[in-house]
Design a protein around this motif. Sequence first.
Motif, PDB file in Angstrom:
ATOM      1  N   ALA A 283       3.630  14.942  -4.880  1.00 42.36           N
ATOM      2  CA  ALA A 283       3.686  14.446  -6.261  1.00 42.36           C
ATOM      3  C   ALA A 283       3.776  15.540  -7.326  1.00 42.36           C
ATOM      4  O   ALA A 283       3.830  15.241  -8.516  1.00 42.36           O
ATOM      5  CB  ALA A 283       2.477  13.563  -6.533  1.00 42.36           C
TER       6      ALA A 283
ATOM      7  N   ASP B 167      -5.130   7.948   0.956  1.00 47.61           N
ATOM      8  CA  ASP B 167      -5.373   6.624   0.371  1.00 47.61           C
ATOM      9  C   ASP B 167      -5.080   5.521   1.380  1.00 47.61           C
ATOM     10  O   ASP B 167      -5.749   4.494   1.407  1.00 47.61           O
ATOM     11  CB  ASP B 167      -4.511   6.426  -0.876  1.00 47.61           C
ATOM     12  CG  ASP B 167      -4.855   7.413  -1.974  1.00 47.61           C
ATOM     13  OD1 ASP B 167      -6.035   7.479  -2.348  1.00 47.61           O
ATOM     14  OD2 ASP B 167      -3.947   8.132  -2.436  1.00 47.61           O
TER      15      ASP B 167
ATOM     16  N   ASP C 236      -0.628   1.588 -11.255  1.00 44.02           N
ATOM     17  CA  ASP C 236       0.789   1.925 -11.441  1.00 44.02           C
ATOM     18  C   ASP C 236       1.743   1.087 -10.593  1.00 44.02           C
ATOM     19  O   ASP C 236       2.863   0.833 -11.003  1.00 44.02           O
ATOM     20  CB  ASP C 236       1.047   3.421 -11.238  1.00 44.02           C
ATOM     21  CG  ASP C 236       0.262   4.028 -10.086  1.00 44.02           C
ATOM     22  OD1 ASP C 236      -0.279   3.260  -9.273  1.00 44.02           O
ATOM     23  OD2 ASP C 236       0.187   5.262 -10.011  1.00 44.02           O
ATOM     24  N   THR C 237       1.332   0.637  -9.427  1.00 40.38           N
ATOM     25  CA  THR C 237       2.219  -0.171  -8.568  1.00 40.38           C
ATOM     26  C   THR C 237       2.042  -1.677  -8.773  1.00 40.38           C
ATOM     27  O   THR C 237       2.794  -2.466  -8.196  1.00 40.38           O
ATOM     28  CB  THR C 237       1.977   0.146  -7.076  1.00 40.38           C
ATOM     29  OG1 THR C 237       0.612  -0.132  -6.753  1.00 40.38           O
ATOM     30  CG2 THR C 237       2.307   1.596  -6.767  1.00 40.38           C
TER      31      THR C 237
ATOM     32  N   ARG D  20      -3.550  -0.947  -3.780  1.00 41.74           N
ATOM     33  CA  ARG D  20      -3.786   0.290  -4.533  1.00 41.74           C
ATOM     34  C   ARG D  20      -4.792   0.021  -5.644  1.00 41.74           C
ATOM     35  O   ARG D  20      -4.716  -0.980  -6.338  1.00 41.74           O
ATOM     36  CB  ARG D  20      -2.480   0.828  -5.107  1.00 41.74           C
ATOM     37  CG  ARG D  20      -2.652   2.164  -5.821  1.00 41.74           C
ATOM     38  CD  ARG D  20      -1.298   2.830  -6.021  1.00 41.74           C
ATOM     39  NE  ARG D  20      -1.348   3.895  -7.005  1.00 41.74           N
ATOM     40  CZ  ARG D  20      -1.778   5.128  -6.768  1.00 41.74           C
ATOM     41  NH1 ARG D  20      -2.213   5.456  -5.571  1.00 41.74           N
ATOM     42  NH2 ARG D  20      -1.777   6.040  -7.726  1.00 41.74           N
TER      43      ARG D  20
ATOM     44  N   CYS E  64       4.694   0.067   2.913  1.00 41.68           N
ATOM     45  CA  CYS E  64       3.989   1.318   2.657  1.00 41.68           C
ATOM     46  C   CYS E  64       4.993   2.454   2.489  1.00 41.68           C
ATOM     47  O   CYS E  64       6.185   2.285   2.728  1.00 41.68           O
ATOM     48  CB  CYS E  64       3.010   1.631   3.789  1.00 41.68           C
ATOM     49  SG  CYS E  64       3.795   1.898   5.403  1.00 41.68           S
TER      50      CYS E  64
ATOM     51  N   TYR F  11       7.703   4.658  -3.480  1.00 41.46           N
ATOM     52  CA  TYR F  11       7.380   4.564  -4.902  1.00 41.46           C
ATOM     53  C   TYR F  11       7.036   5.958  -5.423  1.00 41.46           C
ATOM     54  O   TYR F  11       7.534   6.398  -6.446  1.00 41.46           O
ATOM     55  CB  TYR F  11       6.205   3.606  -5.118  1.00 41.46           C
ATOM     56  CG  TYR F  11       5.897   3.354  -6.577  1.00 41.46           C
ATOM     57  CD1 TYR F  11       6.527   2.311  -7.251  1.00 41.46           C
ATOM     58  CD2 TYR F  11       5.000   4.143  -7.284  1.00 41.46           C
ATOM     59  CE1 TYR F  11       6.268   2.070  -8.589  1.00 41.46           C
ATOM     60  CE2 TYR F  11       4.733   3.908  -8.619  1.00 41.46           C
ATOM     61  CZ  TYR F  11       5.368   2.873  -9.267  1.00 41.46           C
ATOM     62  OH  TYR F  11       5.116   2.647 -10.600  1.00 41.46           O
ATOM     63  N   PHE F  12       6.153   6.639  -4.708  1.00 43.55           N
ATOM     64  CA  PHE F  12       5.733   7.995  -5.054  1.00 43.55           C
ATOM     65  C   PHE F  12       6.505   8.987  -4.189  1.00 43.55           C
ATOM     66  O   PHE F  12       6.841   8.665  -3.056  1.00 43.55           O
ATOM     67  CB  PHE F  12       4.232   8.189  -4.771  1.00 43.55           C
ATOM     68  CG  PHE F  12       3.351   7.208  -5.465  1.00 43.55           C
ATOM     69  CD1 PHE F  12       3.037   7.351  -6.803  1.00 43.55           C
ATOM     70  CD2 PHE F  12       2.828   6.126  -4.781  1.00 43.55           C
ATOM     71  CE1 PHE F  12       2.222   6.438  -7.445  1.00 43.55           C
ATOM     72  CE2 PHE F  12       2.009   5.202  -5.412  1.00 43.55           C
ATOM     73  CZ  PHE F  12       1.700   5.362  -6.749  1.00 43.55           C
TER      74      PHE F  12
ATOM     75  N   ASP G 210      -5.415   2.225  -8.363  1.00 44.38           N
ATOM     76  CA  ASP G 210      -4.734   2.538  -9.624  1.00 44.38           C
ATOM     77  C   ASP G 210      -3.663   1.488  -9.879  1.00 44.38           C
ATOM     78  O   ASP G 210      -3.077   0.931  -8.950  1.00 44.38           O
ATOM     79  CB  ASP G 210      -4.110   3.934  -9.560  1.00 44.38           C
ATOM     80  CG  ASP G 210      -5.171   5.030  -9.533  1.00 44.38           C
ATOM     81  OD1 ASP G 210      -6.307   4.766  -9.950  1.00 44.38           O
ATOM     82  OD2 ASP G 210      -4.847   6.141  -9.080  1.00 44.38           O
TER      83      ASP G 210
ATOM     84  N   ASP H 151       0.624   4.302  -1.567  1.00 39.20           N
ATOM     85  CA  ASP H 151       0.160   5.647  -1.887  1.00 39.20           C
ATOM     86  C   ASP H 151       0.170   6.573  -0.682  1.00 39.20           C
ATOM     87  O   ASP H 151       0.755   6.271   0.350  1.00 39.20           O
ATOM     88  CB  ASP H 151      -1.194   5.632  -2.596  1.00 39.20           C
ATOM     89  CG  ASP H 151      -2.076   4.463  -2.189  1.00 39.20           C
ATOM     90  OD1 ASP H 151      -1.878   3.911  -1.104  1.00 39.20           O
ATOM     91  OD2 ASP H 151      -2.965   4.111  -2.972  1.00 39.20           O
ATOM     92  N   HIS H 152      -0.488   7.687  -0.814  1.00 38.62           N
ATOM     93  CA  HIS H 152      -0.366   8.768   0.158  1.00 38.62           C
ATOM     94  C   HIS H 152      -1.295   8.577   1.366  1.00 38.62           C
ATOM     95  O   HIS H 152      -2.065   7.625   1.429  1.00 38.62           O
ATOM     96  CB  HIS H 152      -0.580  10.102  -0.550  1.00 38.62           C
ATOM     97  CG  HIS H 152       0.533  10.378  -1.508  1.00 38.62           C
ATOM     98  ND1 HIS H 152       0.461  10.023  -2.840  1.00 38.62           N
ATOM     99  CD2 HIS H 152       1.763  10.905  -1.318  1.00 38.62           C
ATOM    100  CE1 HIS H 152       1.603  10.341  -3.434  1.00 38.62           C
ATOM    101  NE2 HIS H 152       2.414  10.884  -2.532  1.00 38.62           N
TER     102      HIS H 152
ATOM    103  N   LYS I 207       0.883  -1.180   0.000  1.00 40.55           N
ATOM    104  CA  LYS I 207       0.000   0.000   0.000  1.00 40.55           C
ATOM    105  C   LYS I 207       0.912   1.218   0.000  1.00 40.55           C
ATOM    106  O   LYS I 207       1.262   1.750   1.050  1.00 40.55           O
ATOM    107  CB  LYS I 207      -0.929  -0.031   1.220  1.00 40.55           C
ATOM    108  CG  LYS I 207      -1.978   1.065   1.232  1.00 40.55           C
ATOM    109  CD  LYS I 207      -3.013   0.868   0.146  1.00 40.55           C
ATOM    110  CE  LYS I 207      -4.134   1.891   0.283  1.00 40.55           C
ATOM    111  NZ  LYS I 207      -4.675   2.292  -1.001  1.00 40.55           N
TER     112      LYS I 207
END
Length: 181
Positions: free
Chosen positions: A68, A17, A101-102, A97, A41, A63-64, A99, A13-14, A11
């Motif tokens: 962003a 999320d 992308d991951t 996630r 995370c 990852y992010f 989306d 993301d931000h 997991k």
Amino acid sequence: GRQRQRILVIKLDHFGDFITGLPALEQLRLAFPRDHIRLVCGPWNAALARECGLVDEVRSYTYFPENAIGWNGEPVETLEQFRTAASGHYDIAIDLRVDEDTRKLLAEVDASLRCGIGARGRFPFLDIILPPEHENRANPAASSAAGMLIAPDRFRSQMPLRAPFFHETDFSVTVQQILVG
């Protein structure tokens, strides 16, 4: 009893999320109360991940970027750093996630079952695939595509009529629980 399973949850993301993903983590913990769950995370969510008490182990991977704005779409940290965070063998690996992308990171995990949202054509390494919500709305037939249909006979049922593609009830058995889907 059975051997303790190892579960990896990704997991990345931000914060918002991550918060919206907590009910899924809670359900996972309820389903696997004695099993070992490692969560990977973003570092900004690591303290909350430890405090929530739903996982046994927390590792971080960026990852992010935390902010962003101006991000180029490439992972901030290297793939090798992800492999270290997700090292070891897992019975189940899940990318929470929505989306996609991951999702490709699951291909880097040593797991018996890999689970995520997506399409088999884009992610052939997934063993359990949930179709993206928008694809279902745009194409109602998408949910019956190969690998996405769970046949009714896989569910325990007390319904009087059990046909290959549906179960029906006259409510003579129970009025307590109904599954629609």
